[in-house]
Write an enzyme that holds these catalytic residues in place. Structure first.
Site, PDB file in Angstrom:
ATOM      1  N   LYS A  16       0.843  -1.200   0.000  1.00  5.97           N
ATOM      2  CA  LYS A  16       0.000   0.000   0.000  1.00  5.97           C
ATOM      3  C   LYS A  16       0.885   1.261   0.000  1.00  5.97           C
ATOM      4  O   LYS A  16       2.098   1.177   0.174  1.00  5.97           O
ATOM      5  CB  LYS A  16      -0.951  -0.032   1.196  1.00  5.97           C
ATOM      6  CG  LYS A  16      -1.866  -1.262   1.191  1.00  5.97           C
ATOM      7  CD  LYS A  16      -2.884  -1.228   0.060  1.00  5.97           C
ATOM      8  CE  LYS A  16      -3.435  -2.595  -0.304  1.00  5.97           C
ATOM      9  NZ  LYS A  16      -4.301  -3.223   0.685  1.00  5.97           N
TER      10      LYS A  16
HETATM   11  C1  LIG Z   1      -5.216  -4.280   1.166  1.00  6.03           C
HETATM   12  C2  LIG Z   1      -6.675  -4.134   1.197  1.00  6.03           C
HETATM   13  C3  LIG Z   1      -7.450  -4.354   2.353  1.00  6.03           C
HETATM   14  C4  LIG Z   1      -6.973  -5.030   3.604  1.00  6.03           C
HETATM   15  O1  LIG Z   1      -5.787  -4.725   4.069  1.00  6.03           O
HETATM   16  P1  LIG Z   1      -4.844  -5.714   4.902  1.00  6.03           P
HETATM   17  O2  LIG Z   1      -4.057  -4.722   5.675  1.00  6.03           O
HETATM   18  O3  LIG Z   1      -4.055  -6.497   3.921  1.00  6.03           O
HETATM   19  O4  LIG Z   1      -5.714  -6.565   5.774  1.00  6.03           O
HETATM   20  C5  LIG Z   1      -8.794  -4.045   2.326  1.00  6.03           C
HETATM   21  N1  LIG Z   1      -9.377  -3.562   1.224  1.00  6.03           N
HETATM   22  C6  LIG Z   1      -8.694  -3.371   0.087  1.00  6.03           C
HETATM   23  C7  LIG Z   1      -9.417  -2.813  -1.089  1.00  6.03           C
HETATM   24  C8  LIG Z   1      -7.327  -3.666   0.030  1.00  6.03           C
HETATM   25  O5  LIG Z   1      -6.664  -3.486  -1.116  1.00  6.03           O
END
Ligand SMILES: *Cc1c(COP(=O)(O)O)cnc(C)c1O
Length: 362
Positions: A182
């Protein structure tokens, strides 16, 4: 190959001394560093309360619990997202009812949300897919009209804005993810950004077994189901370092995205996303609609540029397909969309190369 996503770890000489400090401090669980990280994140968002967690998925789960969603209820959601969005709905035993998307943006369509509301609907889940803001004013209107809480999955959208107000301020619950790829990473982690102090206090209990950390273990009396979802001081110390540079990191995504918005106009076989008026995308990925997508992806790969759809539409997972909805706009969007790299690793030279490659045709 210019990758579509890339892990952003701070420089060694900045990160390692801070990590050493916390690792050998004698305290690595949820403590003072987590506290500082949460207050710093609140400063970044500008309003509300930041509940730090060990993942974005945990943030979605707690948001659903705080919204009162239970077994047998329905949550309106979108199929164009990463799986955690909809897997979390199943974690509380609710059913997913997919609304269609707007064909110009790929994001959930307010009219379709409204058409899918029924007496079992308990919440609305919206996603800023690839960092493109959802239609905030329309979704706020529906939320108020039907008295339904909105959970804003902004895992792709750190730094996005609507009418100059940062994402994280528009709905009762917003989730951010600090997973490896992210915009900002704490290795793993997440934030549930909460508008009300009451929900924040309750969220703190749900985050840690239902135990109130302000009281001794012996004085505690657990009243409801909690989980082990807290962030620890080690991950929080990485988050604090990341936050120092976050505005400048995020501005590269936006600058690259706006460059593509300008430079990719009027190319045959290519359609640009139309953003909702007043919105500023976070541009985690740059999204386009192209004809002959397989050839486009192949041509980009031959030139050292990664292009991909990245996500499988969630209604194509049997377990996530509770009601077989007809989603014509999604069908159309899904047959054409593709992502190209847009993040901090895309410099002036790389983005020129991307433009040149596309302009040569595919
Ligand atoms: C990455 C992601 C999540 C969840 O994040 P994690 O930290 O990996 O649990 C939720 N929604 C979307 C759209 C994502 O891309």
């Amino acid at each position: 190959m210019i990758p579509l996503v890339k892990t952003n770890i701070p420089p060694r000489d900045i990160l390692l001394p801070e990590l050493e400090k916390v690792l050998y401090s004698g305290y690595i669980a949820q403590g003072e560093v987590v506290e500082r990280f949460e207050r710093a994140f609140e400063g970044f968002i500008g309003n509300g309360y930041s509940l730090s967690l060990n993942s974005g998925t945990a943030a979605l789960h707690i948001a659903l619990i705080l919204s009162g969603v239970q077994k047998g209820d329905e949550v309106i959601s979108t199929a164009l997202t990463a799986e955690p969005t909809n897997v979390a709905i199943k974690m509380v035993g609710a059913k997913i009812r997919y609304a269609d998307v707007d064909s110009e943006t790929g994001n959930i369509c307010p009219k379709s949300i409204e058409a899918n509301i029924n007496e079992l609907t308990k919440a609305i889940m919206v996603v800023d897919y690839a960092g493109i803001p959802v239609n905030v004013p329309e979704i706020q209107r529906i939320s108020q009209k039907y008295k339904l809480p909105v959970i804003h999955d902004a895992a792709h959208a750190l730094g996005g804005k609507f009418n100059e107000v940062k994402t994280g301020n528009h709905f009762p619950f917003t989730i951010f993810s600090f997973q490896a790829i992210k915009q900002m990473t704490t290795i793993d982690g997440g934030i549930l950004q909460i508008a009300s102090n009451y929900d924040y206090e309750k969220g703190k209990l749900i985050r840690w077994f239902g135990i109130d950390k302000k009281q001794t273990r012996l004085d505690n009396n657990i009243q409801f189901q909690g989980y082990k979802y807290h962030m620890n001081d080690v991950n929080a110390s990485i988050g604090l370092i990341q936050l120092k540079e976050i505005e400048s990191t995020l501005s590269i995504f936006v600058e690259n995205g706006q460059f593509f918005d300008r430079e990719l106009q009027g190319i045959p076989g290519l359609e640009l996303i139309k953003y909702y008026p007043g919105s500023t995308p976070a541009y985690w990925l740059y999204t386009l609609k192209v004809e002959r997508r397989e050839r486009f992806i192949k041509k980009m790969a031959e030139n050292g540029i990664m292009a991909s759809e990245l996500h499988k539409r969630n209604d194509w997972h049997d377990y996530l397909n509770d009601f077989k909805q007809i989603l014509p706009n999604l069908d159309d969007f899904y047959s054409k969309f593709v992502h190209i790299p847009c993040g901090w690793w895309v410099g002036k030279e790389e983005r020129e190369k991307i433009i040149c490659t596309i302009k040569k045709g595919w």
